[in-house]
Motif scaffolding. Structure first.
Motif, short mmCIF file in Angstrom:
data_model
loop_
_atom_site.label_atom_id
_atom_site.label_comp_id
_atom_site.label_asym_id
_atom_site.label_seq_id
_atom_site.Cartn_x
_atom_site.Cartn_y
_atom_site.Cartn_z
N MET A 160 -13.71 -18.22 11.53
CA MET A 160 -12.93 -19.46 11.95
C MET A 160 -12.80 -19.80 13.54
N ASN A 161 -12.81 -18.45 14.05
CA ASN A 161 -12.88 -18.69 15.47
C ASN A 161 -13.84 -19.42 16.21
N VAL A 162 -15.14 -18.96 15.66
CA VAL A 162 -16.37 -19.79 16.02
C VAL A 162 -16.28 -21.25 16.09
N TYR A 163 -15.82 -21.79 14.96
CA TYR A 163 -15.57 -23.38 14.85
C TYR A 163 -14.40 -23.66 15.68
N LEU A 164 -13.56 -23.07 15.85
CA LEU A 164 -12.13 -23.42 16.91
C LEU A 164 -12.51 -23.37 18.30
N TRP A 165 -13.52 -22.34 18.59
CA TRP A 165 -14.04 -22.28 19.98
C TRP A 165 -14.69 -23.74 20.32
N ASP A 166 -15.66 -23.97 19.39
CA ASP A 166 -16.44 -25.40 19.53
C ASP A 166 -15.60 -26.65 19.71
N MET A 167 -14.42 -26.55 18.86
CA MET A 167 -13.29 -27.76 18.65
C MET A 167 -12.62 -27.53 20.22
N GLU A 168 -12.14 -26.38 20.79
CA GLU A 168 -11.46 -26.32 21.84
C GLU A 168 -12.37 -26.86 22.91
N ASP A 169 -13.76 -26.57 23.14
CA ASP A 169 -14.45 -26.88 24.29
C ASP A 169 -14.51 -28.53 24.34
N ILE A 170 -14.72 -29.19 23.06
CA ILE A 170 -14.89 -30.76 23.02
C ILE A 170 -13.41 -31.18 23.48
N LEU A 171 -12.44 -30.62 22.99
CA LEU A 171 -10.93 -31.11 23.26
C LEU A 171 -10.78 -31.08 24.74
N HIS A 172 -11.14 -29.67 25.23
CA HIS A 172 -11.13 -29.62 26.63
C HIS A 172 -11.58 -30.45 27.76
N ASN A 173 -12.86 -30.91 27.18
CA ASN A 173 -13.83 -32.00 28.09
C ASN A 173 -13.30 -33.53 27.71
N LEU A 174 -12.60 -33.67 26.78
CA LEU A 174 -12.12 -35.09 26.35
C LEU A 174 -11.42 -35.71 27.44
N SER A 175 -11.68 -37.08 27.81
CA SER A 175 -11.10 -37.70 28.68
C SER A 175 -10.16 -38.69 27.80
N ALA A 176 -8.93 -39.07 28.52
CA ALA A 176 -8.20 -39.93 27.73
C ALA A 176 -8.85 -41.46 27.38
N ASN A 177 -9.64 -41.77 28.15
CA ASN A 177 -10.65 -42.79 27.79
C ASN A 177 -11.40 -42.52 26.55
N GLN A 178 -12.01 -41.31 26.57
CA GLN A 178 -12.98 -41.18 25.38
C GLN A 178 -12.20 -40.95 24.01
N LEU A 179 -10.99 -40.52 24.18
CA LEU A 179 -10.05 -40.43 22.80
C LEU A 179 -10.09 -41.76 22.27
#
Length: 230
Positions: free
Chosen positions: A89-108
């Motif tokens: 599960m951590n394999v998927y959660l790491w990918d999610m974390e990478d996306i979330l970390h790099n998201l800007s408020a505008n992209q959301l």
């Protein structure tokens, strides 16, 4: 553990024709009706599984995405014998974390067919909350609202902590227990959550690269919505 391309003996990115030819050759070699000498049931089932995924355009796209980001994508049906559930599960959660970390408020707040990227990210987390942590009861933490990045990060890290704790505590016997509400075992719910994560991560990644053409619903979306409405 070999990935699906290695199982079929073909290079990454092979065409549909190459995949079909490789499968036919191996099927003739390992199928009991054509070769008693080389018949290996487990090997034949693995070959069939690899072909089933790589011959389907949508499943292949998602699998290729995982392969590029994880270096080696392990066949889902074999994972219970190869790796701890919390590690998978951590394999998927790491990918999610990478996306979330790099998201800007505008992209959301980017929209695609009426849904913002933030709302799609929330849907992905809802599915994990429902299928891994709350297979019978579920509470929507963001009812009818668009979450801020801070709220989304808070929910993600809390969800990650709860998933890790639960998967570490569950015994093999508990994982195989049947959940009457879903008419499947907890293990099956877990693998469904993995497949859903791969589905969403693939399309969210395309969205962020400006390559999103469609964002098809996952198989059990109607069931999710039914639970959320209760």
């Amino acid at each position: 553990m070999d990935n699906y391309y290695q199982i079929l003996g073909i290079p990454y990115g092979s065409t549909k024709d190459q995949i079909q030819r490789a499968f036919k050759k191996l099927a003739l070699q390992y199928h009991p009706d054509t070769s008693d000498k080389d018949y290996d049931k487990s090997r034949y089932l693995l070959i069939s599984e690899a072909y089933e995924v790589l011959s389907d355009a949508q499943q292949k796209k998602q699998y290729d995405y995982l392969l590029r980001n994880q270096k080696q994508a392990i066949p889902v049906k074999e994972l219970d014998n190869q790796i701890r559930y919390d590690q998978l599960m951590n394999v998927y959660l790491w990918d999610m974390e990478d996306i979330l970390h790099n998201l800007s408020a505008n992209q959301l707040i980017w929209k695609f067919k009426g849904k913002t990227l933030g709302q799609k990210f929330v849907e992905m987390l809802f599915f994990l909350d429902l299928w891994i942590l709350s297979p019978v009861t579920f509470r929507d933490p963001f009812p009818n609202t668009h979450p801020s990045k801070m709220a989304l990060e808070s929910y993600f890290y809390d969800l990650r902590r709860r998933i890790d704790k639960k998967l570490r505590q569950m015994s093999d016997k508990q994982l195989m227990e049947y959940i009457p509400y879903w008419q499947r075992s907890y293990q099956e719910c877990f693998f469904e959550a993995c497949r859903h994560s791969a589905h969403y991560l693939y399309y969210l990644s395309n969205w962020l690269k400006g390559e999103l053409i469609e964002f098809p619903d996952f198989t059990f979306k109607d069931q999710i919505l039914a639970i959320k409405s209760q």
